[in-house]
Design a protein around this motif. Structure first.
Motif, short mmCIF file in Angstrom:
data_model
loop_
_atom_site.label_atom_id
_atom_site.label_comp_id
_atom_site.label_asym_id
_atom_site.label_seq_id
_atom_site.Cartn_x
_atom_site.Cartn_y
_atom_site.Cartn_z
N ARG A 147 30.93 -18.44 17.28
CA ARG A 147 30.26 -17.22 16.84
C ARG A 147 31.04 -15.96 17.24
O ARG A 147 30.82 -14.89 16.68
CB ARG A 147 28.84 -17.15 17.40
N LYS A 200 31.59 -16.44 9.48
CA LYS A 200 30.31 -17.12 9.26
C LYS A 200 30.54 -18.60 9.06
O LYS A 200 31.36 -19.02 8.26
CB LYS A 200 29.58 -16.53 8.05
N TYR A 222 27.86 -22.23 10.11
CA TYR A 222 26.47 -22.61 9.89
C TYR A 222 25.52 -21.58 10.48
O TYR A 222 24.32 -21.67 10.31
CB TYR A 222 26.18 -24.00 10.47
N THR A 223 26.07 -20.61 11.19
CA THR A 223 25.27 -19.52 11.73
C THR A 223 26.07 -18.24 11.66
O THR A 223 27.30 -18.26 11.51
CB THR A 223 24.85 -19.82 13.19
N SER A 224 25.41 -17.11 11.76
CA SER A 224 26.09 -15.83 11.65
C SER A 224 26.90 -15.55 12.91
O SER A 224 26.54 -15.97 14.01
CB SER A 224 25.08 -14.70 11.42
N ARG A 250 15.76 -17.96 21.83
CA ARG A 250 17.07 -17.33 21.68
C ARG A 250 16.91 -15.83 21.90
O ARG A 250 16.42 -15.11 21.04
CB ARG A 250 17.64 -17.62 20.29
N GLY A 295 19.77 -27.79 14.26
CA GLY A 295 18.81 -27.12 13.40
C GLY A 295 18.44 -27.92 12.16
O GLY A 295 17.40 -27.65 11.54
#
Length: 342
Positions: free
Chosen positions: A55, A60, A62-64, A97, A279
């Motif tokens: 991250r 980007k 699978y998550t921002s 989170r 997730g």
């Protein structure tokens, strides 16, 4: 309202290779006002996890990605000290989170209550938290272990790998763990019941795998990628299953890595290789929490935590993951559990 100051970590530059202190900035602000439908959480434990490195790259996946000059976020266990939310009350211990900070104001979305009577609250970030769920679903849903099968786990002494190996043993499998020190491998064998281990820093992994997996490999749980995973491929059995959880050996690479083409191994063994993120199983999280908690309570699932004290040391704890400093779950203790609420 009490006027509280809040230390919080920002990401101020993109790491090139291993993150350094210069990529982070600790600043102090006032805690924002709590509005209707929000709660104020005082951080007790902060989780640092390998996926956070991806991250930081600004790409980007699978998550921002983390935005520059914004507060970093991660898994947190804390106590609610102010509530204007009808589902949470002052004193509730929660996990979610939240910010790398002393305090976080949140709408409550994604928060779950933690029962301190079931297990130590820190386990909500480890064996009965995201890492535990990751190991639980990856092994059982993709690996589908059967009694008597051989399971190889790389990154075996980490928060996920220790869970995977123990669940494989619960299911009657023979388990071989790969880790980076004799201390870690002694822990895996003597305390967690792994059948055999390999120190990838001092042993020839491919040769050791042949010796310690004489009947081949039925399930490979991949936490590391790279050359270690390449070495497993030639030992796959017919209809072997590979759960790709992470590639920690490559997270700090500045250039793409190249390895053997593995399709021939998969085809010749009619093997399944599936990558996943925890997730993917969001709708089944309650199932995982209940089963993991039950195993912990029964003593079938044990754990170890490596705790670094002080929010100011969060970057050090994070980079420690990539230096292999932890056995089990890596945590930052921001404050003591029984400290007075301030």
């Amino acid at each position: 309202m009490i006027n509280r100051t809040n230390r919080e970590f920002l990401l101020v530059s993109r790491p090139k290779g291993m993150p350094t202190d210069d990529n982070f900035k600790l600043q102090t602000n006032q805690v924002p006002k709590v509005n209707d439908g929000e709660v104020l959480v005082q951080t007790i434990y902060l989780s640092v996890d390998p996926y956070m490195r991806g991250r930081m790259n600004g790409v980007k996946t699978y998550t921002s990605p983390f935005e520059l000059n914004q507060v970093l976020t991660g898994g947190v266990v804390g106590r609610i000290i102010e509530s204007k939310h009808d589902k949470f009350k002052v004193g509730d211990v929660v996990e979610g989170r939240l910010n790398w900070a002393d305090y976080s104001v949140t709408s409550g979305k994604g928060l779950r209550k933690v029962d301190p009577n079931l297990a130590p609250i820190s386990t909500a970030l480890g064996v009965v938290g995201m890492p535990g769920l990751t190991g639980y679903f990856g092994l059982l849903d993709i690996g589908k272990p059967k009694a008597g099968e051989t399971v190889v786990v790389s990154g075996a002494a980490g928060a996920v790998g220790t869970v995977v190996g123990q669940i494989a043993k619960i299911n009657g499998c023979r388990v071989v763990g790969i880790a980076g020190s004799d201390e870690k491998n002694t822990y895996l064998e003597k305390e967690l019941g792994f059948d055999a281990t390999i120190n990838y820093k001092t042993e020839n992994v491919k040769a050791s795998l042949k010796e310690k997996c004489p009947d081949g490999v039925d399930i490979y749980f991949d936490n590391v990628g790279g050359e270690i995973s390449d070495a497993v491929m030639s030992l796959l059995n017919f209809q072997a299953r590979i759960a790709v959880c992470g590639i920690i050996s490559e997270y700090n690479n500045t250039e793409p890595s190249f390895g053997p083409r593995i399709q021939r191994y998969l085809l010749n063994r009619s093997a399944l290789m599936k990558a996943y993120i925890v997730g993917d199983y969001y709708e089944r999280f309650d199932e995982g929490y209940k089963q993991l908690g039950k195993w912990v309570k029964e003593g079938k699932l044990t754990y170890r935590e490596n705790i670094v004290n002080g929010l100011e040391n969060a970057p050090k704890a994070f980079t420690g993951l990539f230096r292999g400093e932890n056995i089990g779950k890596q945590l930052v203790r921001v404050r003591n559990e029984n400290d007075e609420i301030i």
